[in-house]
Design an enzyme around this catalytic site. Structure first.
Site, PDB file in Angstrom:
ATOM      1  CB  CYS A   2     -14.072  -5.290   6.280  1.00 34.17           C
ATOM      2  SG  CYS A   2     -15.004  -3.800   6.487  1.00 34.17           S
ATOM      3  NE  ARG A  28      -8.597  -7.469   4.333  1.00 36.56           N
ATOM      4  CZ  ARG A  28      -8.636  -7.683   3.022  1.00 36.56           C
ATOM      5  NH1 ARG A  28      -7.619  -8.277   2.441  1.00 36.56           N
ATOM      6  NH2 ARG A  28      -9.665  -7.337   2.301  1.00 36.56           N
ATOM      7  CD1 TRP A  78     -10.297   0.728   8.035  1.00 40.37           C
ATOM      8  CD2 TRP A  78     -11.639   1.463   6.402  1.00 40.37           C
ATOM      9  NE1 TRP A  78      -9.740   1.867   7.516  1.00 40.37           N
ATOM     10  CE2 TRP A  78     -10.540   2.344   6.510  1.00 40.37           C
ATOM     11  CE3 TRP A  78     -12.611   1.726   5.437  1.00 40.37           C
ATOM     12  CZ2 TRP A  78     -10.386   3.462   5.716  1.00 40.37           C
ATOM     13  CZ3 TRP A  78     -12.457   2.852   4.637  1.00 40.37           C
ATOM     14  CH2 TRP A  78     -11.350   3.703   4.785  1.00 40.37           C
ATOM     15  CG  ASN A 104     -14.950  -7.799   4.082  1.00 34.24           C
ATOM     16  OD1 ASN A 104     -15.248  -7.636   5.237  1.00 34.24           O
ATOM     17  ND2 ASN A 104     -13.838  -8.370   3.676  1.00 34.24           N
ATOM     18  N   GLY A 105     -17.640  -4.814   2.119  1.00 32.76           N
ATOM     19  CA  GLY A 105     -18.203  -4.184   0.925  1.00 32.76           C
ATOM     20  C   GLY A 105     -19.299  -3.212   1.314  1.00 32.76           C
ATOM     21  CD  GLU A 474       5.686   5.426  -2.766  1.00 33.28           C
ATOM     22  OE1 GLU A 474       4.618   5.917  -3.164  1.00 33.28           O
ATOM     23  OE2 GLU A 474       5.729   4.514  -1.921  1.00 33.28           O
ATOM     24  CE  LYS A 478       4.957   4.718   1.081  1.00 31.99           C
ATOM     25  NZ  LYS A 478       4.298   3.690   0.342  1.00 31.99           N
ATOM     26  CD  GLU A 481       1.370   5.427   3.109  1.00 29.49           C
ATOM     27  OE1 GLU A 481       0.184   5.120   2.988  1.00 29.49           O
ATOM     28  OE2 GLU A 481       2.237   5.018   2.331  1.00 29.49           O
ATOM     29  CG  HIS A 497       5.671  27.213 -11.693  1.00 33.07           C
ATOM     30  ND1 HIS A 497       5.759  28.356 -12.452  1.00 33.07           N
ATOM     31  CD2 HIS A 497       6.563  26.352 -12.230  1.00 33.07           C
ATOM     32  CE1 HIS A 497       6.642  28.186 -13.426  1.00 33.07           C
ATOM     33  NE2 HIS A 497       7.153  26.968 -13.300  1.00 33.07           N
ATOM     34  CE  LYS A 596      -0.062  -3.867   1.877  1.00 34.70           C
ATOM     35  NZ  LYS A 596       0.979  -2.882   1.559  1.00 34.70           N
TER      36      LYS A 596
HETATM   37  C1  F6R Z   1       0.604   3.631   0.155  1.00 38.32           C
HETATM   38  C2  F6R Z   1      -0.286   2.561  -0.217  1.00 38.32           C
HETATM   39  C3  F6R Z   1      -1.503   2.888  -1.008  1.00 38.32           C
HETATM   40  C4  F6R Z   1      -1.722   1.831  -2.098  1.00 38.32           C
HETATM   41  C5  F6R Z   1      -3.047   2.074  -2.826  1.00 38.32           C
HETATM   42  C6  F6R Z   1      -3.233   1.096  -3.970  1.00 38.32           C
HETATM   43  O1  F6R Z   1       1.683   3.167   0.899  1.00 38.32           O
HETATM   44  O2  F6R Z   1      -0.050   1.440   0.105  1.00 38.32           O
HETATM   45  O3  F6R Z   1      -1.424   4.165  -1.558  1.00 38.32           O
HETATM   46  O4  F6R Z   1      -0.643   1.896  -2.979  1.00 38.32           O
HETATM   47  O5  F6R Z   1      -4.106   1.947  -1.930  1.00 38.32           O
HETATM   48  O6  F6R Z   1      -3.199  -0.213  -3.507  1.00 38.32           O
HETATM   49  P1  F6R Z   1      -2.978  -1.425  -4.520  1.00 38.32           P
HETATM   50  O7  F6R Z   1      -1.589  -1.313  -5.035  1.00 38.32           O
HETATM   51  O8  F6R Z   1      -3.185  -2.661  -3.692  1.00 38.32           O
HETATM   52  O9  F6R Z   1      -3.984  -1.271  -5.603  1.00 38.32           O
END
Ligand code: F6R
Length: 601
Positions: A2, A28, A78, A104-105, A474, A478, A481, A497, A596
């Site tokens: 949010c 976000r 959200w 938010n929260g 990673e 990527k 997602e 395995h 985000k």
């Molecule tokens: C993936 C991504 C998420 C963040 C995770 C932690 O592309 O962006 O997996 O890495 O939510 O977020 P931060 O780094 O802001 O704690």
């Protein structure tokens, strides 16, 4: 997750400022949005779905709309309590429509508060936890409280985490508070703003005031005050943010993600500036001055966790015992700590609830904490004993790209600083060349052609050993997602395995292999295993081990130090994921269901 925006003092422009703030908060993640403006009474418009739905509804009101007034608040929601719908969108109002609130929260005791309010005759329009707040305010107003007293009385009854902002029909002020959710004020000569994140008002002011938990803000045209829970005036400092509005624009790129991938050379230069001495080969980071940890525990989530895995490994190589933990698991079975333990929270946003909660757990156990974050003024940076800023600049795309690279470099700085005896000179030299090498990859990458070739695959696997294990994880994260396709990353040795059962001619395997020696030789062995199952192999390599002899496609990277190579390999994988997602027509900057900044546990 949010987003909140608020603005007072812009008169006829209030609505435009709110809508443009909501645009900037889109990244976000959200599934509905709304605004409320105060002008004698409170006017609200809110809609499920994209911001465009809200904007169409606002435009339909035309010149006769009562969405006008000097003070207003807006919100991108959200969903947590109740599905995305017009009713569940914020702002929420009381029965009389005298107060509108955005939140938010999570309000943990909302069930019991709602039951009391229903008993007292209040009517609810939504399934949300948030709607209890305006009704609590309404009760206090009915008892003769002023808007500010009523707001404080309502907040005093809440348990959980919140950033809240409210406007009142008969007041030109915005009232706000926070407890565990981000909220920052933007101050200008005749106007004041508040938001979950600075980009929402950066177009209008770069002067900010960071609210701390338990503080209350009152914003009016031309003035602002911050008070504590008891109403005592607090002296808050005004900081200037270094980011500018241009940095948060797409600047001609199709997507923020692509722009941010291309910003990596510059971001890495900033991360290193003033922190490494190329002549002496030493690392000197102010934030780490005098730090002498005997052991290090990293806590982080998602992409940041992958950087943490890298960090732990590079510290172990530097002679410092280190482990990486998923922040959401850290408190379930906390590892032993001693006086010399340092807990490092890696978090781009500095607001991830799981990471904050792991860091708080560490603090409660009396150990020193370090935040490695991108966001100045973030909760992690304010709560930890030390902060190492990664200086990547604003990252708007939901998928983390440049911040991962900067986190890996910052982990190198940390391990060089804590190393018992240094091989820092080699790493420092490699770090100096890194931005230029990333640029080389960006200029010559064949990732788009590789993406075209494999775009309709059944799934994607990523393997790597040692420092390339986090890159494999990673690369897969990527890919999944932003493409919504199945992708998994493994330490190369684990493939046989179990996961090998899934490998077919329709599942390309990306193998990250650099340098020579045992790790490379063993990974080549794993490449041969998948080749024998007819899986196409894409080698991400510096060419030293000649793994390309067994590969169907190659993504080249320049040769460098083993602790720096992961950044280069990862850039190629970022590009592959981007181009696969683009060809599939996915929502690259705002993938479905993702946010985000994940501010709930
Ligand atoms: C993936 C991504 C998420 C963040 C995770 C932690 O592309 O962006 O997996 O890495 O939510 O977020 P931060 O780094 O802001 O704690």
């Amino acid at each position: 997750m949010c987003g909140i925006i608020g603005c007072v003092g812009r008169d006829a422009e209030t609505l435009d400022v709110l809508l443009s703030g909501l645009d900037s908060l889109e990244y976000r993640g959200y599934d509905s949005a709304g605004v409320a403006l105060a002008n004698g009474s409170v006017a609200v418009e809110k809609r499920e779905g994209e911001l465009g739905h809200l904007k169409n509804a606002v435009a339909a009101g035309g010149d006769t709309s009562d969405l006008r007034g000097p003070a207003g608040i807006g919100h991108t929601r959200w969903s947590t309590h109740g599905p995305p719908s017009d009713e569940n969108a914020h702002p929420h109002t009381d029965c009389a429509g005298e107060v509108a609130v955005v939140h938010n929260g999570i309000i943990e005791n909302y069930d019991e508060l709602k039951a009391d309010l229903l008993d007292a005759g209040h009517e609810f329009d939504s399934d949300t936890d948030s709607e209890v707040v305006p009704h609590l305010v309404e009760d206090a107003l009915a008892d003769g409280a002023t808007p500010e007293e009523a707001f404080r009385a309502a907040v005093a009854r809440l348990e959980g985490s919140y950033a809240l902002a409210a406007v009142f029909g008969d007041s030109e002020a915005i009232l706000a508070t926070r407890e565990g959710s981000p909220l920052v004020l933007g101050v200008a000569d005749n106007a004041a703003y508040l938001a979950s994140d600075v980009p929402a008002f950066l177009e209008y002011t770069d002067r900010v005031v960071y609210l701390d938990d338990g503080e209350f803000a009152r914003l009016e045209s031309g003035s602002w005050t911050v008070t504590d829970r008891e109403g005592r005036l607090l002296e808050k400092s005004v900081s200037r943010v270094e980011w500018d509005a241009e940095q948060t624009a797409k600047s001609g790129y199709d997507h923020y993600m692509l722009k941010e991938i291309h910003e990596q050379p510059q971001a890495l230069r900033k991360c290193l500036r003033g922190r490494v001495d190329e002549l002496t080969g030493t690392v000197d980071v102010d934030a780490l001055a005098g730090l002498a940890a005997e052991s290090v525990q990293f806590v982080a989530c998602g992409t940041s966790y992958h950087a943490a895995l890298f960090g732990a490994q590079s510290l172990r190589e530097a002679g410092v015992p280190a482990q990486a933990f998923l922040a959401s698991e850290y408190a379930t079975s906390p590892p032993p700590v001693s006086d010399g333990t340092l807990v490092v929270g890696i978090t781009q946003s500095g607001e991830t609830a799981d990471t904050l909660s792991a860091l708080r757990e560490a603090k409660n156990r009396g150990v020193e904490t370090l935040a490695m974050t991108n966001v100045v003024g973030s909760t992690a940076s304010r709560e930890c004993d030390r902060t190492l800023f990664i200086r990547a600049g604003p990252e708007i795309g939901v998928a983390a790209t440049k911040t991962f690279s900067s986190q890996v470099v910052a982990c190198n700085l940390l391990s060089a600083s804590l190393a018992e005896q240094g091989d820092a000179r080699d790493v420092v030299e490699a770090l100096r060349d890194l931005p230029g090498q990333v640029q080389e990859i960006l200029d010559s990458s064949r990732a788009e052609q590789v993406a075209e070739r494999f775009v309709y695959s059944e799934g994607y696997f990523f393997i790597g050993r040692g420092h390339h294990h986090p890159v494999a994880l990673e690369g897969a994260l990527k890919m999944k997602e932003i493409t919504y396709e199945h992708a998994e990353g493994f330490p190369a040795g684990e493939l046989k395995h179990g996961p090998l059962a899934l490998v077919t001619s329709e599942t390309p395997v990306f193998a990250v292999v650099t340098g020579r020696g045992e790790k490379a030789t063993k990974t080549i062995g794993n490449v041969k295993e998948v080749e024998a199952r007819d899986a196409p192999v894409v080698a991400v390599t510096d060419g030293v081990s000649e793994v390309e002899r067994y590969a169907d496609a190659v993504l080249e990277i320049p040769e460098t130090h083993p602790r720096v190579a992961p950044v280069l390999a990862n850039v190629q994988l970022q590009l592959v994921a981007y181009f696969v997602a683009k060809q599939l027509g996915r929502s690259i900057d705002k993938p479905r269901n993702l946010a985000k900044s994940v501010t709930v546990e």
